[in-house]
Design a protein around this motif. Structure first.
Motif, mmCIF file in Angstrom:
data_model
loop_
_atom_site.group_PDB
_atom_site.id
_atom_site.type_symbol
_atom_site.label_atom_id
_atom_site.label_comp_id
_atom_site.label_asym_id
_atom_site.label_seq_id
_atom_site.Cartn_x
_atom_site.Cartn_y
_atom_site.Cartn_z
ATOM 1 N N ASN A 28 0.803 -1.220 0.000
ATOM 2 C CA ASN A 28 0.000 0.000 0.000
ATOM 3 C C ASN A 28 0.835 1.269 0.000
ATOM 4 O OD1 ASN A 28 -2.542 -1.185 -0.056
ATOM 5 N ND2 ASN A 28 -2.545 -1.531 2.159
ATOM 6 N N GLN A 29 1.976 1.239 0.666
ATOM 7 C CA GLN A 29 2.755 2.463 0.815
ATOM 8 C C GLN A 29 3.799 2.660 -0.282
ATOM 9 O OE1 GLN A 29 2.552 0.034 3.078
ATOM 10 N NE2 GLN A 29 1.542 0.829 4.914
ATOM 11 N N GLY A 30 4.042 1.617 -1.073
ATOM 12 C CA GLY A 30 5.053 1.802 -2.104
ATOM 13 C C GLY A 30 5.749 0.509 -2.474
ATOM 14 N N ILE A 31 7.036 0.638 -2.799
ATOM 15 C CA ILE A 31 7.802 -0.468 -3.362
ATOM 16 C C ILE A 31 9.168 -0.534 -2.689
ATOM 17 C CG2 ILE A 31 8.786 -1.424 -5.496
ATOM 18 C CD1 ILE A 31 6.767 0.629 -6.928
ATOM 19 N N ILE A 32 9.576 -1.749 -2.350
ATOM 20 C CA ILE A 32 10.932 -1.981 -1.853
ATOM 21 C C ILE A 32 11.674 -2.816 -2.899
ATOM 22 C CG2 ILE A 32 12.344 -3.121 -0.100
ATOM 23 C CD1 ILE A 32 10.098 -2.577 1.902
ATOM 24 N N ILE B 72 8.430 5.597 -12.322
ATOM 25 C CA ILE B 72 7.477 4.504 -12.116
ATOM 26 C C ILE B 72 6.275 4.702 -13.026
ATOM 27 C CG2 ILE B 72 6.010 3.299 -10.457
ATOM 28 C CD1 ILE B 72 7.830 4.323 -8.244
ATOM 29 N N LYS B 73 5.863 3.635 -13.677
ATOM 30 C CA LYS B 73 4.614 3.680 -14.420
ATOM 31 C C LYS B 73 3.873 2.368 -14.226
ATOM 32 C CE LYS B 73 6.414 2.354 -18.986
ATOM 33 N NZ LYS B 73 6.421 2.732 -20.417
ATOM 34 N N ARG B 74 2.588 2.415 -14.511
ATOM 35 C CA ARG B 74 1.759 1.225 -14.363
ATOM 36 C C ARG B 74 0.674 1.222 -15.436
ATOM 37 N NH1 ARG B 74 -1.515 2.784 -8.785
ATOM 38 N NH2 ARG B 74 -2.790 4.456 -9.669
ATOM 39 N N TYR B 75 0.176 0.039 -15.718
ATOM 40 C CA TYR B 75 -0.891 -0.104 -16.689
ATOM 41 C C TYR B 75 -1.440 -1.515 -16.591
ATOM 42 C CZ TYR B 75 3.288 -1.742 -19.171
ATOM 43 O OH TYR B 75 4.460 -2.364 -19.499
ATOM 44 N N MET C 77 1.870 7.487 -15.159
ATOM 45 C CA MET C 77 3.153 7.792 -14.543
ATOM 46 C C MET C 77 2.903 8.119 -13.069
ATOM 47 S SD MET C 77 4.811 7.346 -17.287
ATOM 48 C CE MET C 77 6.423 7.657 -16.589
ATOM 49 N N LEU C 78 3.624 7.454 -12.179
ATOM 50 C CA LEU C 78 3.417 7.633 -10.744
ATOM 51 C C LEU C 78 4.589 8.387 -10.126
ATOM 52 C CD1 LEU C 78 2.076 4.097 -9.737
ATOM 53 C CD2 LEU C 78 0.775 6.139 -10.367
ATOM 54 N N PRO C 79 4.298 9.315 -9.236
ATOM 55 C CA PRO C 79 5.371 10.063 -8.581
ATOM 56 C C PRO C 79 6.027 9.250 -7.459
ATOM 57 C CG PRO C 79 3.262 10.765 -7.722
ATOM 58 C CD PRO C 79 2.964 9.781 -8.832
ATOM 59 N N VAL C 80 7.234 9.588 -7.150
ATOM 60 C CA VAL C 80 7.918 9.035 -5.985
ATOM 61 C C VAL C 80 7.903 10.119 -4.911
ATOM 62 C CG1 VAL C 80 10.077 8.112 -5.058
ATOM 63 C CG2 VAL C 80 9.366 7.557 -7.409
ATOM 64 N N ALA C 81 7.133 9.906 -3.847
ATOM 65 C CA ALA C 81 6.975 10.919 -2.811
ATOM 66 C C ALA C 81 8.173 10.986 -1.874
ATOM 67 C CB ALA C 81 5.705 10.641 -2.011
ATOM 68 N N GLY C 82 8.880 9.875 -1.778
ATOM 69 C CA GLY C 82 10.045 9.845 -0.909
ATOM 70 C C GLY C 82 10.837 8.576 -1.144
ATOM 71 N N ALA C 83 12.145 8.626 -0.879
ATOM 72 C CA ALA C 83 13.011 7.472 -1.077
ATOM 73 C C ALA C 83 13.868 7.269 0.166
ATOM 74 C CB ALA C 83 13.883 7.661 -2.317
ATOM 75 N N TYR C 84 14.048 6.019 0.569
ATOM 76 C CA TYR C 84 14.800 5.676 1.768
ATOM 77 C C TYR C 84 15.773 4.533 1.451
ATOM 78 C CZ TYR C 84 11.257 8.321 4.336
ATOM 79 O OH TYR C 84 10.421 9.316 4.797
ATOM 80 N N LEU C 85 16.869 4.490 2.167
ATOM 81 C CA LEU C 85 17.851 3.416 2.067
ATOM 82 C C LEU C 85 17.838 2.635 3.371
ATOM 83 C CD1 LEU C 85 20.088 2.226 0.191
ATOM 84 C CD2 LEU C 85 21.711 3.658 1.437
ATOM 85 N N SER C 86 17.833 1.314 3.286
ATOM 86 C CA SER C 86 17.764 0.466 4.478
ATOM 87 C C SER C 86 19.061 0.540 5.279
ATOM 88 C CB SER C 86 17.488 -0.980 4.075
ATOM 89 O OG SER C 86 18.547 -1.477 3.272
ATOM 90 N N ALA C 87 18.997 0.021 6.476
ATOM 91 C CA ALA C 87 20.152 0.056 7.369
ATOM 92 C C ALA C 87 21.347 -0.693 6.795
ATOM 93 C CB ALA C 87 19.764 -0.526 8.728
ATOM 94 N N LEU D 2 8.324 5.528 -1.595
ATOM 95 C CA LEU D 2 6.956 5.840 -1.199
ATOM 96 C C LEU D 2 6.196 6.290 -2.443
ATOM 97 C CD1 LEU D 2 7.401 7.771 2.177
ATOM 98 C CD2 LEU D 2 6.848 5.356 1.818
ATOM 99 N N VAL D 3 5.104 5.581 -2.744
ATOM 100 C CA VAL D 3 4.351 5.850 -3.975
ATOM 101 C C VAL D 3 2.889 6.031 -3.614
ATOM 102 C CG1 VAL D 3 3.751 5.003 -6.269
ATOM 103 C CG2 VAL D 3 5.986 4.432 -5.271
ATOM 104 N N PRO D 4 2.340 7.218 -3.853
ATOM 105 C CA PRO D 4 0.918 7.419 -3.549
ATOM 106 C C PRO D 4 0.023 6.561 -4.437
ATOM 107 C CG PRO D 4 2.081 9.507 -3.887
ATOM 108 C CD PRO D 4 3.004 8.429 -4.344
ATOM 109 N N ASP D 5 -1.120 6.206 -3.904
ATOM 110 C CA ASP D 5 -2.180 5.550 -4.670
ATOM 111 C C ASP D 5 -1.751 4.201 -5.243
ATOM 112 O OD1 ASP D 5 -4.820 5.515 -5.617
ATOM 113 O OD2 ASP D 5 -4.205 6.251 -7.578
ATOM 114 N N MET D 6 -1.008 3.439 -4.446
ATOM 115 C CA MET D 6 -0.660 2.091 -4.892
ATOM 116 C C MET D 6 -1.924 1.224 -4.928
ATOM 117 S SD MET D 6 2.553 1.379 -5.672
ATOM 118 C CE MET D 6 2.787 -0.354 -5.300
ATOM 119 N N LYS D 7 -2.072 0.480 -6.005
ATOM 120 C CA LYS D 7 -3.219 -0.404 -6.174
ATOM 121 C C LYS D 7 -2.800 -1.670 -6.894
ATOM 122 C CE LYS D 7 -6.750 3.235 -6.360
ATOM 123 N NZ LYS D 7 -7.806 3.897 -7.192
#
Length: 927
Positions: free
Chosen positions: A688-692, A712-715, A738-748, A756-761
């Motif tokens: 729901n919150q995005g992609i890892i 990111i894009k989807r169809y 085309m989907l925006p990337v609201a934020g990006a994080y790097l793991s420990a 973080l990708v809004p409106d994941m479905k």
């Protein structure tokens, strides 16, 4: 404009629907090798497909219209076309245990797929095998042998066959022995075991066909139907000869005689069936059936032949003389260790004494590291000397005569091959390096003569059973069945487009899954997981990868073979057409010497070509997956592969024919792990919150945290009866989102990136393009393609992410959604770029080349007259070209098949205009 949008525009541009695709990465890497082909055979130096020293080839045959007096329902999918000497030939139907047809003159024309492409490597214009010689003896589509009484069609009318073997409790094909140029046929009827040595005998200018029979334990009366003659002018039985006369003056005759000291009797049924009755007896019987058709004036000479002794059987059960004694040695080509994974080439034995083509379809290994490979032309070779340096690779021909085999397995030192005859177990009885007995391990699966109902794939299970995949009966080629159960299909058998499980004794089958178009398999022996690919086409919108479960249905209506209206099981992942338009096999890395690929599923692309790493997100409610390309040199299409038990590296086979970006004809390569750093994706999770996305290496933090480095894009696709599918937004309108990337994080641990990708479905296709750096400074520019089957919450801490600001998902939503649309200008240069990015060149030549091309060439296409398969014509102007891109199945050019998906929603109006300008320019070009 926010800092996010400014970065996005500056680094990526406002991207149109034609984005940087994996195809660009792959094909740019590939085109620098276009001048190199792997083990290219010289067609001029190849011998004929049919070898005079081998007793038969396996084939299908259509003998429905061979002349007056012969049966009209005579077609067979599984036959041995026997070379009997004296220009005499016969087809033995191994399903019905009958001589379907015997003739003199010329052998069968070599027109099936493996045959027409044997020397013309890209020739896909196969035909149906029909007699060109003079037919003499034939039987219809019914059992050649029966117990208790003769049976002709079981009271049914002449028509299309069921494409099934006789029930095993009634009769069963056991296999063939090869003894020099002779074939000994082995089969059982009831409790009786029968060996048959076919042959011919010449008398004067006439030729008689002989069936030498050795029969053991006849506990009930047996009946052999030897011939059917429907236009008889009179019939009689005199002693050991039966006659059916033909012609107004009875000047022609079909005669069947019995030779040898046997008490067999001839009967004529319904004035057209000649049968041989074998009474019950505990003794072994050795006799000969003599069959002939010719002028009645030659009857005396024929009757004399019937008084000769049967031919003695050779000592075939101990093995025959070796047909192929020579060993061919080749030197491989090692790749420098320039990346984590490289491909070494094992040079094929094209310089062989028999001038035989070698197009490898599959490979399997013995426990000691020796290999067995099978070729599309029907040969099996054994391979030794597969060591680190590959400088002394030894090849030995082991078997021949198989019918378009595509799969091979080694089980307890025995070689099993799956071809159109079924699963054949090969025995080297005298250990001279050649197969002597071609045992029918299993023919319980139905098999039609449709040219695309491939015996596609087979994998072995530890309990002794096999999974097999059967191709659908596609209509993009000649066929024998008339009905069309759906667009793009013919009727075929009742098991086309299915996955079956064959029992350990080979005599039972279980339907596992249906509704497939062209499935190929992967099996993990450690976990028992069965996977499959399917071929994009009618009812299949793009390439899918499935995790197979018993009872599943995969959406192809003509191959459903069920009436309960089941739901369509979703794939693990879809793969876009531009990335893999033609998939084939799969293999699991079950060893521990392939580094980061250990434990992974590997997907094989024929069209791209190349190998893909499959990542599986099993933490979601519904399993979902994705693929990334394994960058390496692939000199030919990649079809099947297996892990060596010795070095535990992946060995990959493939051959060209159906349209691939590769120009190589065939290759055997070793995908080898060098120990160098891999930069591929290794893990993914979508929710729901995005992609890892996890990687094999640590990622540079500054590039990982910049949302502008990701696209990111989807169809969705639409599953219809049309070939493939365009791209559609979630609301059903055409195009891609085309989907925006609201934020990006790097793991420990520095190896995983969270977007973080809004409106994941839930969606059928998503693509993530990324431009990153590894911690060691290596640039990583690539794509990852996946499917979201279940959008649920992600446990960030589980993946090493702390302090994730979920407010970013809504904070800049409106600003990110207001991204301006770039105004584009059409150009021929842009059209050429699209031609490359969309992998159009794999099917359409920019010049005039037609070999290996699925579609018409583009040079001189504009303003030319197009003739369609329905006989209509049209000029290829701008309107026609646009329609061909958006609705390619509407008008099919004569000589081609419906094999192009729609680019609706894939290409913009500007893109289409650019492609048309490019095609116009090709007409002007002098090159």
């Amino acid at each position: 404009m926010s800092q996010y949008v400014k970065k996005q525009v500056r680094k990526w541009g406002v991207v149109s629907v034609v984005v940087l695709s994996l195809a660009t990465v792959m094909l740019t890497g590939y085109t620098k090798y276009q001048h190199i082909v792997s083990d290219q055979p010289d067609s001029a130096n190849l011998a004929a497909f049919v070898e005079p020293g081998f007793p038969y080839i396996s084939t299908s045959v259509d003998a429905r219209n061979i002349g007056a007096g012969f049966p009209k329902d005579n077609q067979a999918a599984r036959t041995l076309a026997l070379q009997l000497g004296d220009s005499a030939y016969a087809c033995f139907d191994t399903d019905q245990l009958r001589w379907s047809v015997a003739w003199t003159g010329k052998f069968l024309p070599m027109v099936l797929m493996a045959q027409v492409s044997y020397k013309k490597f890209f020739n896909k214009n196969n035909e149906i095998a029909r007699l060109t010689g003079e037919p003499k003896i034939a039987t219809g589509n019914y059992a050649g042998w029966t117990v208790g009484k003769p049976v002709f069609r079981n009271g049914q009318q002449e028509g299309e066959p069921t494409w099934k073997p006789l029930p095993a409790d009634q009769a069963r094909w056991n296999g063939s022995y090869v003894f020099g140029s002779k074939a000994i046929l082995s089969y059982s009827v009831g409790n009786s075991k029968i060996y048959e040595l076919p042959g011919s005998r010449k008398f004067g200018d006439q030729v008689a066909f002989t069936r030498n029979l050795r029969i053991e334990t006849v506990d009930k009366e047996l009946y052999l139907t030897a011939a059917e003659v429907s236009n008889g002018a009179g019939a009689e039985v005199k002693g050991k000869v039966a006659y059916i006369y033909q012609g107004a003056n009875k000047d022609s005759v079909t005669a069947i005689g019995i030779a040898g000291k046997v008490d067999w009797k001839l009967e004529i049924n319904e004035n057209k069936y000649i049968t041989v009755k074998l009474p019950a007896s505990a003794k072994q019987a050795l006799g000969m059936i003599v069959m002939w058709k010719g002028p009645a004036k030659e009857l005396k000479a024929f009757e004399k032949v019937c008084r000769t002794k049967p031919e003695l059987f050779p000592d075939f059960e101990k093995g025959g003389p070796a047909a192929w004694k020579e060993t061919i040695t080749t030197k491989g080509k090692l790749s420098p260790d320039t990346a984590a994974f490289v491909t070494d080439q094992l040079t094929l034995p094209l310089n062989n004494p028999w001038k035989r083509n070698v197009r490898l379809a599959d490979i399997a290994f013995f426990p000691d590291g020796r290999a067995a490979v099978v070729t599309f032309e029907g040969d099996v070779w054994t391979v030794e000397g597969i060591d680190k340096d590959l400088q002394n690779v030894k090849w030995r021909r082991f078997a021949s005569g198989l019918h378009e085999p595509m799969s091979i397995e080694v089980v307890k030192d025995f070689i099993y091959v799956f071809d159109r005859n079924g699963i054949v177990k090969l025995h080297d009885l005298n250990r001279d390096g050649n197969a002597d007995y071609y045992e029918n391990f299993s023919n319980v699966m139905s098999q039609s003569a449709e040219s695309r109902e491939w015996a596609a794939d087979m994998v072995y299970v530890a309990d002794g059973s096999f999974y097999i995949a059967k191709g659908g009966s596609l209509s993009n080629g000649p066929g024998m069945t008339s009905k069309a159960p759906g667009k793009g299909f013919r009727t075929g058998s009742d098991q086309n487009g299915t996955i079956l499980k064959i029992s350990p004794d080979g005599k039972q089958f279980e339907v596992i899954a249906t509704g497939l178009r062209g499935p190929y398999l992967g099996f993990n022996p450690k976990t028992g997981v069965l996977t499959a690919t399917d071929q994009q086409g009618n009812f299949v919108p793009s390439t899918p990868i499935y995790v197979i479960k018993k009872g599943d249905y995969y959406g192809v209506i003509p191959t459903a073979h069920r009436t309960d209206n089941p739901e369509i099981a979703p794939p693990l992942t879809w793969i876009p057409h531009s990335v893999d338009r033609s998939s084939l096999g799969q293999a699991w890395v079950t060893g521990n010497k392939m580094g980061p690929l250990n434990g992974n599923l590997i997907h094989f692309s024929f069209g791209t070509p190349g190998l893909f790493r499959v990542l599986i997100d099993s933490t979601s409610k519904i399993m979902q997956g994705g693929v990334s390309y394994i960058n390496a040199y692939y000199p030919a299409p990649t079809s099947k592969g297996a892990l060596s038990p010795v070095d535990e590296q992946m060995y990959v086979t493939g051959f060209n024919l159906w349209g691939s970006a590769s120009t190589g004809i065939s290759s055997l390569i070793r995908l080898r792990y060098t120990g160098k750093q891999s930069y591929m994706p290794s893990q993914f999770r979508a929710g729901n919150q995005g992609i890892i996305i996890g990687f094999d290496t640590e990622i540079d933090k500054s590039t990982a945290l910049d949302p502008a480095n990701f696209e990111i894009k989807r169809y969705n696709y639409q599953r219809t009866e049309e070939y493939g599918s365009g791209h559609f937004k979630l609301d059903g309108s055409t195009g891609e989102e085309m989907l925006p990337v609201a934020g990006a994080y790097l793991s420990a641990d520095g190896k995983k990136v969270l977007l973080l990708v809004p409106d994941m479905k839930e969606v059928m296709q998503m693509e993530v393009g990324y431009r990153l750096k590894a911690k060691d400074g290596k640039k990583i520019n690539d794509h990852f393609y996946f499917t979201v089957n279940s959008s649920d919450d992600i446990d960030f801490k589980k993946y090493g992410f702390d302090h994730v600001d979920l407010a970013l998902l809504t904070a800049n939503k409106e600003e990110m959604a207001s991204q301006p649309v770039k105004v584009e200008i059409a150009s021929a240069e842009k059209g050429q770029e699209i031609f490359q990015k969309m992998a159009c060149f794999g099917c359409h030549s920019p010049g005039t080349k037609t070999d290996g091309m699925y579609g018409p060439p583009f040079k001189n296409l504009y303003k030319s007259e197009r003739i369609f398969d329905d006989g209509t014509k049209e000029i290829a102007d701008e309107k026609y070209l646009r329609e061909s891109i958006l609705a390619p199945s509407k008008k099919i050019v004569k000589g081609y098949n419906e094999e192009m998906p729609s680019f609706v929603g894939v290409l913009s109006d500007t893109d289409i205009e650019s492609v048309i300008l490019y095609i116009k320019d090709l007409k002007k070009s002098k090159n």
